[in-house]
Design a protein around this motif. Structure first.
Motif, PDB file in Angstrom:
ATOM      1  N   THR A 191      -4.734 100.154  -3.007  1.00 17.48           N
ATOM      2  CA  THR A 191      -3.691  99.169  -2.782  1.00 17.48           C
ATOM      3  C   THR A 191      -4.268  97.782  -3.051  1.00 17.48           C
ATOM      4  N   VAL A 192      -3.526  96.949  -3.747  1.00 18.30           N
ATOM      5  CA  VAL A 192      -3.944  95.577  -4.031  1.00 18.30           C
ATOM      6  C   VAL A 192      -3.207  94.649  -3.072  1.00 18.30           C
ATOM      7  N   VAL A 193      -3.963  93.794  -2.385  1.00 14.25           N
ATOM      8  CA  VAL A 193      -3.409  92.918  -1.355  1.00 14.25           C
ATOM      9  C   VAL A 193      -3.792  91.470  -1.661  1.00 14.25           C
ATOM     10  N   ARG A 194      -2.803  90.576  -1.700  1.00 16.37           N
ATOM     11  CA  ARG A 194      -3.104  89.155  -1.852  1.00 16.37           C
ATOM     12  C   ARG A 194      -3.567  88.627  -0.505  1.00 16.37           C
ATOM     13  N   VAL A 195      -4.735  88.005  -0.464  1.00 13.10           N
ATOM     14  CA  VAL A 195      -5.266  87.502   0.801  1.00 13.10           C
ATOM     15  C   VAL A 195      -5.245  85.980   0.893  1.00 13.10           C
ATOM     16  N   LEU A 196      -5.217  85.295  -0.233  1.00 15.55           N
ATOM     17  CA  LEU A 196      -5.119  83.829  -0.244  1.00 15.55           C
ATOM     18  C   LEU A 196      -4.266  83.400  -1.419  1.00 15.55           C
ATOM     19  N   ASP A 197      -3.469  82.371  -1.224  1.00 13.54           N
ATOM     20  CA  ASP A 197      -2.744  81.789  -2.339  1.00 13.54           C
ATOM     21  C   ASP A 197      -2.866  80.276  -2.265  1.00 13.54           C
ATOM     22  N   GLY A 198      -2.245  79.580  -3.200  1.00 16.82           N
ATOM     23  CA  GLY A 198      -2.328  78.135  -3.233  1.00 16.82           C
ATOM     24  C   GLY A 198      -3.620  77.614  -3.828  1.00 16.82           C
ATOM     25  N   LEU A 199      -4.344  78.483  -4.527  1.00 15.43           N
ATOM     26  CA  LEU A 199      -5.601  78.093  -5.167  1.00 15.43           C
ATOM     27  C   LEU A 199      -5.318  77.685  -6.609  1.00 15.43           C
ATOM     28  N   THR A 200      -6.246  76.986  -7.218  1.00 13.30           N
ATOM     29  CA  THR A 200      -6.052  76.608  -8.616  1.00 13.30           C
ATOM     30  C   THR A 200      -6.956  77.448  -9.518  1.00 13.30           C
ATOM     31  N   ILE A 201      -8.266  77.327  -9.373  1.00  9.24           N
ATOM     32  CA  ILE A 201      -9.196  78.183 -10.121  1.00  9.24           C
ATOM     33  C   ILE A 201     -10.172  78.796  -9.117  1.00  9.24           C
ATOM     34  N   PRO A 202      -9.775  79.900  -8.458  1.00  6.26           N
ATOM     35  CA  PRO A 202     -10.658  80.550  -7.495  1.00  6.26           C
ATOM     36  C   PRO A 202     -11.851  81.168  -8.220  1.00  6.26           C
ATOM     37  N   ASN A 203     -13.024  81.028  -7.612  1.00  4.72           N
ATOM     38  CA  ASN A 203     -14.234  81.404  -8.310  1.00  4.72           C
ATOM     39  C   ASN A 203     -15.363  81.721  -7.330  1.00  4.72           C
ATOM     40  N   GLY A 204     -16.199  82.659  -7.692  1.00  4.23           N
ATOM     41  CA  GLY A 204     -17.468  82.899  -7.028  1.00  4.23           C
ATOM     42  C   GLY A 204     -17.418  83.273  -5.567  1.00  4.23           C
ATOM     43  N   PRO A 205     -16.592  84.235  -5.161  1.00  7.74           N
ATOM     44  CA  PRO A 205     -16.636  84.603  -3.746  1.00  7.74           C
ATOM     45  C   PRO A 205     -18.017  85.140  -3.365  1.00  7.74           C
ATOM     46  N   ALA A 206     -18.472  84.750  -2.186  1.00  8.78           N
ATOM     47  CA  ALA A 206     -19.759  85.213  -1.658  1.00  8.78           C
ATOM     48  C   ALA A 206     -19.591  85.436  -0.161  1.00  8.78           C
ATOM     49  N   PHE A 207     -20.302  86.434   0.360  1.00  7.82           N
ATOM     50  CA  PHE A 207     -20.169  86.804   1.763  1.00  7.82           C
ATOM     51  C   PHE A 207     -21.502  86.670   2.483  1.00  7.82           C
ATOM     52  N   THR A 208     -21.425  86.349   3.777  1.00  6.41           N
ATOM     53  CA  THR A 208     -22.620  86.377   4.594  1.00  6.41           C
ATOM     54  C   THR A 208     -23.086  87.825   4.731  1.00  6.41           C
ATOM     55  N   ALA A 209     -24.333  88.007   5.118  1.00 11.80           N
ATOM     56  CA  ALA A 209     -24.918  89.352   5.200  1.00 11.80           C
ATOM     57  C   ALA A 209     -24.132  90.281   6.126  1.00 11.80           C
ATOM     58  N   ASP A 210     -23.553  89.743   7.194  1.00 10.58           N
ATOM     59  CA  ASP A 210     -22.794  90.595   8.115  1.00 10.58           C
ATOM     60  C   ASP A 210     -21.341  90.803   7.685  1.00 10.58           C
ATOM     61  N   GLY A 211     -20.937  90.175   6.583  1.00 10.53           N
ATOM     62  CA  GLY A 211     -19.587  90.378   6.042  1.00 10.53           C
ATOM     63  C   GLY A 211     -18.475  89.681   6.792  1.00 10.53           C
ATOM     64  N   THR A 212     -18.811  88.786   7.718  1.00 12.85           N
ATOM     65  CA  THR A 212     -17.774  88.155   8.531  1.00 12.85           C
ATOM     66  C   THR A 212     -17.298  86.810   8.000  1.00 12.85           C
TER      67      THR A 212
END
Length: 84
Positions: free
Chosen positions: A20-41
């Motif tokens: 399933t594909v879920v939109r989690v954020l909108d209102g962005l212009t050029i979303p780029n480079g998501p990165a997560f902390t080691a604990d994923g929070t």
């Protein structure tokens, strides 16, 4: 993102284990480079066109955002653009 770079027309999606594909954020212009902390929070996400890095709290089990996004950093024009 919109191919023409329309401000606010971009979104961030996730794909769940059941495909399933879920939109989690909108209102962005050029979303780029998501990165997560080691604990994923916590996720950091650049919006290159507006020069911001967003911080979002995440439930690592579900992938849901558990709080509103907040601006972590904002770059001025002379400082470049956050990218990937």
């Amino acid at each position: 993102m919109a191919y023409d770079g329309t401000p606010g027309a971009g979104s961030l999606y996730r794909t769940d284990p059941d495909v399933t594909v879920v939109r989690v954020l909108d209102g962005l212009t050029i979303p780029n480079g998501p990165a997560f902390t080691a604990d994923g929070t916590t996720m950091y996400l650049a919006d290159t066109a507006v020069g911001t890095i967003l911080r979002c709290r995440v439930d690592p089990a579900s992938g849901d955002l558990v709080a509103s996004r907040e601006t972590f950093a904002r770059l001025r024009d002379a400082e470049g653009s956050p990218d990937g």
